[in-house]
Design a protein around this motif. Sequence first.
Motif, PDB file in Angstrom:
ATOM      1  N   PHE A  43       5.032  -3.795   7.919  1.00  0.00           N
ATOM      2  CA  PHE A  43       5.438  -4.519   6.704  1.00  0.00           C
ATOM      3  C   PHE A  43       4.261  -5.253   6.065  1.00  0.00           C
ATOM      4  O   PHE A  43       4.151  -5.298   4.834  1.00  0.00           O
ATOM      5  N   ARG A  44       3.385  -5.824   6.896  1.00  0.00           N
ATOM      6  CA  ARG A  44       2.240  -6.537   6.332  1.00  0.00           C
ATOM      7  C   ARG A  44       1.300  -5.598   5.581  1.00  0.00           C
ATOM      8  O   ARG A  44       0.655  -5.988   4.601  1.00  0.00           O
ATOM      9  N   ILE A  45       1.217  -4.348   6.032  1.00  0.00           N
ATOM     10  CA  ILE A  45       0.317  -3.386   5.378  1.00  0.00           C
ATOM     11  C   ILE A  45       0.961  -2.774   4.141  1.00  0.00           C
ATOM     12  O   ILE A  45       0.336  -2.712   3.066  1.00  0.00           O
ATOM     13  N   PHE A  46       2.200  -2.346   4.262  1.00  0.00           N
ATOM     14  CA  PHE A  46       2.791  -1.506   3.214  1.00  0.00           C
ATOM     15  C   PHE A  46       3.803  -2.234   2.335  1.00  0.00           C
ATOM     16  O   PHE A  46       4.258  -1.660   1.340  1.00  0.00           O
ATOM     17  N   TRP A  47       4.181  -3.478   2.674  1.00  0.00           N
ATOM     18  CA  TRP A  47       5.130  -4.225   1.856  1.00  0.00           C
ATOM     19  C   TRP A  47       4.577  -5.621   1.601  1.00  0.00           C
ATOM     20  O   TRP A  47       3.599  -5.783   0.944  1.00  0.00           O
ATOM     21  N   TYR A  48       5.258  -6.611   2.008  1.00  0.00           N
ATOM     22  CA  TYR A  48       4.860  -8.023   2.081  1.00  0.00           C
ATOM     23  C   TYR A  48       4.363  -8.614   0.768  1.00  0.00           C
ATOM     24  O   TYR A  48       5.133  -9.210   0.038  1.00  0.00           O
ATOM     25  N   SER A  49       3.093  -8.447   0.453  1.00  0.00           N
ATOM     26  CA  SER A  49       2.490  -9.205  -0.639  1.00  0.00           C
ATOM     27  C   SER A  49       2.808  -8.598  -2.004  1.00  0.00           C
ATOM     28  O   SER A  49       2.641  -7.405  -2.226  1.00  0.00           O
ATOM     29  N   GLU A  50       3.259  -9.457  -2.916  1.00  0.00           N
ATOM     30  CA  GLU A  50       3.467  -9.023  -4.300  1.00  0.00           C
ATOM     31  C   GLU A  50       2.173  -9.108  -5.107  1.00  0.00           C
ATOM     32  O   GLU A  50       2.026  -8.457  -6.118  1.00  0.00           O
ATOM     33  N   ASN A  51       1.259  -9.937  -4.645  1.00  0.00           N
ATOM     34  CA  ASN A  51      -0.030 -10.076  -5.331  1.00  0.00           C
ATOM     35  C   ASN A  51      -1.150  -9.903  -4.300  1.00  0.00           C
ATOM     36  O   ASN A  51      -1.801 -10.866  -3.898  1.00  0.00           O
ATOM     37  N   PRO A  52      -1.342  -8.695  -3.836  1.00  0.00           N
ATOM     38  CA  PRO A  52      -2.310  -8.467  -2.761  1.00  0.00           C
ATOM     39  C   PRO A  52      -3.735  -8.767  -3.181  1.00  0.00           C
ATOM     40  O   PRO A  52      -4.077  -8.754  -4.357  1.00  0.00           O
ATOM     41  N   ALA A  53      -4.561  -9.009  -2.156  1.00  0.00           N
ATOM     42  CA  ALA A  53      -5.958  -9.374  -2.411  1.00  0.00           C
ATOM     43  C   ALA A  53      -6.786  -8.205  -2.922  1.00  0.00           C
ATOM     44  O   ALA A  53      -7.922  -8.390  -3.337  1.00  0.00           O
ATOM     45  N   LEU A  92       0.811  -1.222   0.000  1.00  0.00           N
ATOM     46  CA  LEU A  92       0.000   0.000   0.000  1.00  0.00           C
ATOM     47  C   LEU A  92       0.843   1.270   0.000  1.00  0.00           C
ATOM     48  O   LEU A  92       0.310   2.368  -0.199  1.00  0.00           O
ATOM     49  N   ARG A  93       2.140   1.152   0.218  1.00  0.00           N
ATOM     50  CA  ARG A  93       3.004   2.345   0.185  1.00  0.00           C
ATOM     51  C   ARG A  93       2.962   3.013  -1.189  1.00  0.00           C
ATOM     52  O   ARG A  93       3.169   4.229  -1.297  1.00  0.00           O
ATOM     53  N   LYS A  94       2.708   2.223  -2.222  1.00  0.00           N
ATOM     54  CA  LYS A  94       2.677   2.761  -3.580  1.00  0.00           C
ATOM     55  C   LYS A  94       1.427   3.598  -3.835  1.00  0.00           C
ATOM     56  O   LYS A  94       1.440   4.498  -4.674  1.00  0.00           O
ATOM     57  N   PHE A  95       0.357   3.267  -3.101  1.00  0.00           N
ATOM     58  CA  PHE A  95      -0.924   3.924  -3.350  1.00  0.00           C
ATOM     59  C   PHE A  95      -1.244   5.006  -2.314  1.00  0.00           C
ATOM     60  O   PHE A  95      -2.037   5.901  -2.585  1.00  0.00           O
ATOM     61  N   MET A  96      -0.641   4.902  -1.110  1.00  0.00           N
ATOM     62  CA  MET A  96      -0.987   5.795  -0.003  1.00  0.00           C
ATOM     63  C   MET A  96       0.284   6.355   0.634  1.00  0.00           C
ATOM     64  O   MET A  96       0.656   5.981   1.752  1.00  0.00           O
ATOM     65  N   PRO A  97       0.989   7.247  -0.058  1.00  0.00           N
ATOM     66  CA  PRO A  97       2.279   7.728   0.464  1.00  0.00           C
ATOM     67  C   PRO A  97       2.173   8.505   1.776  1.00  0.00           C
ATOM     68  O   PRO A  97       3.043   8.367   2.649  1.00  0.00           O
TER      69      PRO A  97
END
Length: 653
Positions: A467-477, A403-408
């Motif tokens: 990390f779980r919110i803003f990094w972690y998943s490459e293919n988020p839900a 989400l860091r990419k969408f919500m700076p």
Amino acid sequence: MEAFASISHIILALPFLMFIFLGLCGNKLFKSNPNVAGWIGTAGLSVVAIVSYYIAIQYFWFEGKGSDSYQQFVLFNYEWLKMTDNLVISIGFMLDPISAMMLVVISTVSLMVHIYSLGYMHGEEGFQRYYAVLSLFTFAMMGLVVATNIFQMYIFWELVGVSSFLLISFYFIKPSAVAAAKKAFIVTRFADMFFLVGILILSYYTNTFDFLKLTAVSDGHATLVNNTMCGMTFMGLSVTSIAMFLIFLGGAGKSAMFPFHIWLPDAMEGPTPASALIHAATMVVAGVFLVARMFPVYFFEAHDVLTIIGYIGAFTSLFAAIIACTQTDIKRVLAFSTISQIAYMFVALAVSGYASEHEECLGYTASMWHLFTHAMFKACLFLGAGCIIHAVHSNEMNAMGNLRKFMPIAHITFLVSCLAIAGILPFSGFFSKDEILVAAFEHDKVLYACQAFVAGLTAFYMFRLYFRIFWYSENPAHEHHTPHEAPMNMNIPLIVLSVFTCFTWLDKVFPFFPEKITADRVGYELETNWTIAIASILVAVVGIAIAWVLYKVKNDKPDMIAGKVKCLYISASHRFYIDEIYLFITRKIIFGGICVAIAWFDRHIIDGFMNLLAWISRELSYDIRDVQSGNVQQYAMGFLLGVLAIALFAIYY
């Protein structure tokens, strides 16, 4: 200070008037445009915040100028109920370092929540009602922290409980919200019963509710309490200790200390901005404020209770931190984090001295300082969580990632707050938490070791969350829709609170801390203990590093570790089954066992006895009803026989 007496009324009167106006008229006047109710509530709170800042700055900058000591001022005090000449309940406004500090904390966070809610609650049914209850909550907390006597504090204490019930149950059509509100209300009322009993015991012996009299210190004693209760025992225990422990239990319920912690995580059912208000700066710190307000009595006359408070706080902080490491709902992670951090403040009070010489009062100062800093970064975290939930429409971590990419803006402010709560230099949380660790190290090595370990856990679970919110998943839900940045009326409060988080340790910028807040109200210079500071930073860095390895990129390591400690992990994820234990005790033992016997006794013995009385009365009435036959001759005969009987009785005797 006389100049403040008139404007100080605004702090209590305006939120109350906002509550009355919005509660009674808001739905009718602003039905076509509910946002007006929000703007009116926000404007009213802005005035309260300006007045609060003005009074606090004047008090800290000018009242203490030329003197290291800060006085206690009663700006107004209206008599309400008079029981005896001495036992009087008043409604007033007392200004001293901790009440001035709390005015800033409450007004700042409440104003940010009001502004944030304009965007977050936009379009919600009951928008006007929501802002009315926010005003009531602010009024109640303000009245609590400026109380001139302990019974006034109790009155506003209960009003805070009512307000939190209304906010938690805001979505009252959801059964989970109703259940959470009832749970919070019942648990805190149960604790408040002990608080009331403690107040009654204390006032019975001291013959006063007044804080100035109760906390007055002379010759190393809380003067009034020592003179009236010294040496008095009940069942071998000091009456003072009993009263003060009962009063602490009231604070433990409000601040969600073990075993009264169960209500706080479920309180997340309320709107997220309300969660920020309840869990960051207001309701949950009331218990810490209560112990700080009564600290002279605890320290001088009930030090054994202060020791108990320290160990309850240490256990609670560790217990809650372990649970936070396993939760997947982001608001519940923050809720358990709040429980852990509030417990930190209790520990700091427990290891504090009274006099400010040679930093003996460090624990007290650190506790109040951490209350201030925690309020800012925890409010920022909750409001940031609200932006995230607003973007992905879920509370669960599995629905998040990248989400860091969408919500700076949310990303940067959330990161700043995580660094602060983890205790990383130069953020405010480092300085306040470091002083708690220093105070614990100097007074109790066991408590220090526990709190140092909790500091590492805090860094771990907060960066696990980050990390779980803003990094972690490459293919988020959330790939089926594109998350977006929140509107500016939601982002501005995040930015303001993150600025507080970055700079509140600069006393040249924010003149409220830390040296001015001491138990004896005598300011002193603080110095950082770099040995303990460096150790705490290293512990935090280790926690962050572990979270980095496990959660920066999606991998199987967390599942593998959870599998190796499966029993502990499952227990922690289920909150160590404390809720289930409570349910078993209440449903199976109390309701299913004790209450069944009591109900049988009530139905068959109590009701049976009353039914027997009714049957006897009915039968007797049937037997004597012929006396009222309506026959005049019968009445005359009865009268004559009665007169003859009386005459014969008189002649005989």
